[in-house]
Design a protein around this motif. Structure first.
Motif, PDB file in Angstrom:
ATOM      1  N   ASN A 172       0.841  -1.219   0.000  1.00  0.00           N
ATOM      2  CA  ASN A 172       0.000   0.000   0.000  1.00  0.00           C
ATOM      3  C   ASN A 172       0.861   1.249   0.000  1.00  0.00           C
ATOM      4  O   ASN A 172       0.568   2.226  -0.690  1.00  0.00           O
ATOM      5  CB  ASN A 172      -0.902   0.014   1.247  1.00  0.00           C
ATOM      6  N   THR A 173       1.936   1.208   0.795  1.00  0.00           N
ATOM      7  CA  THR A 173       2.841   2.369   0.860  1.00  0.00           C
ATOM      8  C   THR A 173       3.466   2.617  -0.506  1.00  0.00           C
ATOM      9  O   THR A 173       3.578   3.763  -0.962  1.00  0.00           O
ATOM     10  CB  THR A 173       3.956   2.104   1.901  1.00  0.00           C
ATOM     11  N   ILE A 174       3.863   1.519  -1.158  1.00  0.00           N
ATOM     12  CA  ILE A 174       4.490   1.667  -2.484  1.00  0.00           C
ATOM     13  C   ILE A 174       3.502   2.324  -3.445  1.00  0.00           C
ATOM     14  O   ILE A 174       3.821   3.300  -4.125  1.00  0.00           O
ATOM     15  CB  ILE A 174       4.907   0.284  -3.050  1.00  0.00           C
ATOM     16  N   LEU A 175       2.269   1.778  -3.454  1.00  0.00           N
ATOM     17  CA  LEU A 175       1.293   2.277  -4.433  1.00  0.00           C
ATOM     18  C   LEU A 175       0.867   3.711  -4.121  1.00  0.00           C
ATOM     19  O   LEU A 175       0.529   4.473  -5.023  1.00  0.00           O
ATOM     20  CB  LEU A 175       0.067   1.358  -4.476  1.00  0.00           C
ATOM     21  N   ASN A 176       0.908   4.076  -2.831  1.00  0.00           N
ATOM     22  CA  ASN A 176       0.553   5.462  -2.479  1.00  0.00           C
ATOM     23  C   ASN A 176       1.666   6.435  -2.788  1.00  0.00           C
ATOM     24  O   ASN A 176       1.425   7.597  -3.116  1.00  0.00           O
ATOM     25  CB  ASN A 176       0.197   5.557  -0.987  1.00  0.00           C
ATOM     26  N   SER A 177       2.904   5.955  -2.651  1.00  0.00           N
ATOM     27  CA  SER A 177       4.030   6.891  -2.809  1.00  0.00           C
ATOM     28  C   SER A 177       4.575   6.933  -4.227  1.00  0.00           C
ATOM     29  O   SER A 177       5.172   7.927  -4.633  1.00  0.00           O
ATOM     30  CB  SER A 177       5.159   6.522  -1.843  1.00  0.00           C
ATOM     31  N   GLU A 178       4.357   5.866  -4.987  1.00  0.00           N
ATOM     32  CA  GLU A 178       4.944   5.815  -6.333  1.00  0.00           C
ATOM     33  C   GLU A 178       3.941   6.309  -7.384  1.00  0.00           C
ATOM     34  O   GLU A 178       2.856   5.743  -7.503  1.00  0.00           O
ATOM     35  CB  GLU A 178       5.345   4.376  -6.687  1.00  0.00           C
ATOM     36  N   PRO A 179       4.249   7.333  -8.129  1.00  0.00           N
ATOM     37  CA  PRO A 179       3.333   7.754  -9.196  1.00  0.00           C
ATOM     38  C   PRO A 179       3.318   6.707 -10.324  1.00  0.00           C
ATOM     39  O   PRO A 179       4.370   6.274 -10.784  1.00  0.00           O
ATOM     40  CB  PRO A 179       3.949   9.070  -9.684  1.00  0.00           C
ATOM     41  N   LEU A 180       2.097   6.283 -10.711  1.00  0.00           N
ATOM     42  CA  LEU A 180       1.995   5.256 -11.759  1.00  0.00           C
ATOM     43  C   LEU A 180       2.009   5.906 -13.143  1.00  0.00           C
ATOM     44  O   LEU A 180       1.335   6.908 -13.379  1.00  0.00           O
ATOM     45  CB  LEU A 180       0.702   4.450 -11.590  1.00  0.00           C
ATOM     46  N   GLN A 181       2.760   5.279 -14.016  1.00  0.00           N
ATOM     47  CA  GLN A 181       2.837   5.752 -15.409  1.00  0.00           C
ATOM     48  C   GLN A 181       1.468   5.611 -16.071  1.00  0.00           C
ATOM     49  O   GLN A 181       1.075   6.416 -16.912  1.00  0.00           O
ATOM     50  CB  GLN A 181       3.900   4.918 -16.150  1.00  0.00           C
ATOM     51  N   THR A 182       0.738   4.566 -15.662  1.00  0.00           N
ATOM     52  CA  THR A 182      -0.598   4.313 -16.213  1.00  0.00           C
ATOM     53  C   THR A 182      -1.523   5.510 -15.970  1.00  0.00           C
ATOM     54  O   THR A 182      -2.296   5.900 -16.839  1.00  0.00           O
ATOM     55  CB  THR A 182      -1.209   3.050 -15.566  1.00  0.00           C
TER      56      THR A 182
END
Lengths: 642, 167
Positions: A172-182
């Motif tokens: 969850n932390t990764i997905l919240n902190s990392e901007p997705l290219q998608t």
């Protein structure tokens, strides 16, 4: 003569010169002490203090007692503490502005000693804090599991070989902190959809509308009143139909042009859409690469175990090298020379009969005290002008029969004779060093401790023209462990595997530059532990990867689904409307073509009937004329015969 | 700002011989232009005290020429550098460089050599010129200036007293 000479003037002259000499004798100690304290503090960036400085004139020399050099990173401890420094100065050379020291004795050097008061000095502007959370892959070699080797302040304070935590970062932390290219692509394609819709709306304006279609129908309907046997009306109807057909062809042309334009917009949308479809894959690859160890990383357990500590030692070593090497070789002075020239002029050097540098310590003898015992060393030819004496700065330190080791030998040189081709090198041999209670892990669920072992270390480091090159081999043998595992499968496997290893090698390779050093660590520990540990580690990583993969897919699908629906709807709308409009116009054109044919056939038939009727009447008239002529001829012949 | 000027006017109006004032100023020219802590300045100090040069004129001149010297440093550097890099003089410089006394004099410094050369060359012309100017002043202008300077001194002292009192 007496009006020019003042014999009494000799008295103030003697008084002034004696006063100056007395001032020198009385205050020179304090002046030199202040110079050492202030210059040293400025160079180190933390307090440098001396207890006492004694300048003696016969023989000329200086004794410095109680020198303390604060560690800039830890102001409550001294990096170096020296009990006494003694050296003599060559008086004749000093008068010529040269500091030549034949022998300097540095007694009782100790490292990392506590201070009573903080040695920090106020800095004008504090350095900005470094950004946190940077993956460790930037600072250590590729292949190390980045989340595992992040260095925290707590870890830095630990002395033992701490194994970094093997906990993988929260998804969850990764997905919240990392901007997705998608997400970026989805935003881009939303804009693209809006743009395509606007283009399509503009195109629709240019397409023939219902009113135009009705006008065609009205024009066709008006032809129904045409008399089928009236050539003039038929001809007029044909002309009307030709004009109608021409208008229809123009409209079909407009529709075709609109179709091409729409197709271009749809193609652009397709390109963006394909990029969007690729983005989740790229996001997955990037995040998996960043947050999970790859195959190499799993295999390179030594990097995981020793990477942080080796990197810490390297940074510390480079820090002191950067501070001390310029002082020993005088490289830093050149940068300031140009600036100084404007204020104090420039000293021009001429060839000397017996060339001597402005500053030279021919030999420094030093004794170093450590917790393991004392060792001695000497440093030779310390000067900032090695090109004059044609010898590099060299040093050698050695200790025998020290506590906890058999011997320690360090030697090296700083060769800056040719400033364009410099070589600094250091070799170190440490034999039979006794390792005691050395922790390899800071995981609360995993106690990996080398209770006792012996190590032999051999290190060779060079810096040639700014490029670092070095290797260090550590052989650890006779290992006794005190290992305990309180966690899951991985910890259990690791403890069992370690308990079977009683000796291993660690090979460290150094490359890069002082600013960007590269450190690579290899160990046969990897091979020994690899089979058991990496299998368990891989299972854990695979599970983590699957979860991360599915979460990324779910997150990206949320972005893609509405876009996919919008794109499909837009494409269907455009194609359906274009097809319907074009089909309608094509049908109308076919009907007109048929009607044109019918009218033409009818006209031709009428024309043929008129022709036949005309021919029959003509023949009949000719026949009548011919009969009349024959009758008249016969009458004339009868009259003539009579 | 006015105090040195007043002192200078006082000196000019004093009973001191013009050559004593000029000598003091000429020595100040050397000490002011060249770096203060140099070996040759010990000789200048000796000559200043042994010869009947006016010390007050020297001190006043030292302050003025030191300020002027800062502005002229680039010129001194240029002159010194040119001299030290002259190939015809190279042998002489090398010989001096290998001699302890000359090394102690720090002659191989561009600013020191340039400023010393210029100030020594200017010494005698400056001495005679200032001598002549002081004599001219005393002959033609001293009387007129005497009254003015006395009034000016009084005013200055009143001003000084008032400024101290106001604090």
């Amino acid at each position: 003569m007496s009006q020019w000479i003042r014999w009494k003037g000799v008295i103030p002259f003697v008084l002034i010169t004696t006063g100056l000499a007395l001032f020198f004798l009385l205050f020179v100690d304090s002046v030199v002490k202040n110079i050492i304290d202030s210059t040293g503090s400025e160079m180190i960036g933390a307090k440098v203090e001396t207890k006492n400085v004694d300048v003696h004139l016969s023989p000329l020399g200086i004794t410095v007692d109680g020198l303390q050099v604060t560690n800039p990173q830890q102001p409550m401890s001294n990096a170096i503490e020296i009990e006494q420094i003694r050296f003599g100065l060559a008086g004749d050379k000093l008068l010529m502005g040269q500091v030549i020291i034949e022998q300097m004795d540095v007694e009782h050097v100790r490292f990392d000693t506590p201070r009573n008061k903080s040695g920090a000095i106020a800095k004008p502007t504090p350095a900005p804090p470094k950004p946190a959370g940077k993956p460790a892959k930037d600072s250590v070699d590729r292949g190390a599991p980045s989340p595992s080797v992040s260095t925290t302040e707590a870890e830095k304070k630990d002395d033992g070989m701490k194994m970094p935590s093997l906990d993988l970062p929260d998804i969850n932390t990764i997905l919240n902190s990392e901007p997705l290219q998608t997400q970026k692509q989805a935003d881009a394609i939303s804009a693209s959809i809006t743009r395509t819709e606007q283009d399509w709306n503009a195109l629709q304006q240019s397409l023939p509308d219902d009113a135009r279609k009705k006008s065609y129908e009205q024009r066709v309907a008006s032809l129904e009143k045409t008399k089928q046997d009236d050539i003039a009306q038929l001809t007029q109807a044909l002309k009307t139909l030709q004009s109608l057909k021409s208008d229809l062809n123009t409209d079909i042309g407009v529709i075709n042009h609109a179709r091409k334009q729409a197709q271009l917009s749809l193609n652009k949308l397709d390109t963006d859409y394909k990029a969007l479809l690729k983005a989740p894959g790229e996001d997955k690859q990037r995040l998996l690469n960043k947050y999970t160890p790859d195959a190499q990383g799993v295999g390179n357990l030594s990097q995981l175990l020793f990477g942080n500590e080796a990197n810490g030692y390297l940074q510390q070593g480079l820090h002191w090298y950067k501070k001390l090497a310029p002082m020993l070789t005088g490289d830093e002075e050149e940068e300031e020379a140009e600036e100084a020239e404007r204020l104090t002029g420039r000293d021009i050097r001429f060839r000397e009969n017996n060339p001597t540098p402005d500053f030279l310590i021919r030999r420094i003898h030093t004794s170093v005290q450590t917790t393991q015992g004392d060792f001695e060393g000497q440093i030779l030819d310390v000067t900032h002008q090695p090109e004059i004496i044609r010898r590099p700065v060299s040093f050698v330190f050695s200790g025998q029969q020290m506590r906890g080791m058999d011997s320690l030998h360090i030697q090296g040189k700083l060769d800056h004779i040719d400033k364009k081709n410099t070589l600094d090198e250091v070799d170190m041999d440490l034999t039979r060093y006794k390792v005691a209670r050395h922790s390899l892990s800071n995981d609360p669920n995993l106690q990996l401790v080398i209770d006792s072992a012996l190590s032999n270390t051999r290190m060779r480091v060079k810096r040639r023209n700014g490029r670092l090159n070095g290797d260090m081999n550590i052989h650890i043998s006779d290992i006794q462990y005190d290992n305990r595992a309180g966690g899951g499968e991985f910890q259990q496997v690791l403890v069992t595997a370690f308990n079977n290893v009683h000796d291993f090698n660690i090979d460290t390779y150094l490359s890069g530059s002082l600013e960007k050093p590269g450190l690579r660590i290899r160990s046969d520990l990897d091979q020994r532990l690899n089979k058991q540990v990496s299998a368990a580690f891989n299972r854990r990583i695979d599970k983590y990867k699957q979860e991360l993969n599915s979460r990324i897919e779910a997150a990206t699908e949320k972005q893609i689904a509405p876009v996919r629906a919008s794109v499909e709807k837009l494409r269907t709308d455009i194609e359906t409307q274009l097809k319907a409009t074009e089909a309608s116009y094509q049908n109308q054109r076919s009907a007109i073509d048929t009607q044109l044919g019918q009218y033409q056939t009818r006209l031709d038939k009428i024309k043929r009937e008129y022709q036949a009727k005309s021919d029959a009447e003509k023949r009949k008239a000719e026949q009548a004329v011919k009969q009349q002529l024959e009758d008249k001829a016969k009458d004339l012949l009868k009259q003539f015969q009579r | 700002m006015w105090e040195p000027l007043l002192k200078f006017i006082k000196l000019l109006n004093s009973e001191q011989a013009p050559h004593q004032l000029s000598l003091g100023l000429a020595f100040a020219l050397i000490v002011g232009f060249t770096p203060t802590l140099s070996l040759h300045n010990l000789l200048v100090l000796f000559l200043l005290l042994m010869l009947r040069a006016n010390i007050s004129a020297f001190l006043l001149g030292w302050a003025i020429f030191s300020l002027l010297g800062l502005l002229l440093d680039p010129l001194f550097h240029l002159v010194g550098q040119n001299l030290l890099s002259q190939s015809s003089l190279h042998e002489m410089w090398t010989g001096m460089y290998n001699n302890s006394f000359w090394r102690l004099s720090h002659f191989n410094n561009t600013i020191l050599l340039g400023s010393l050369l210029i100030s020594v060359l200017a010494f005698i012309p400056f001495f005679f010129l200032s001598n002549r100017l002081i004599r001219l002043y005393r002959e033609r202008m001293q009387e007129r200036f005497k009254t003015f300077s006395q009034r000016f001194t009084k005013l200055f002292k009143i001003g000084q007293f008032a400024s101290r009192f106001s604090r």
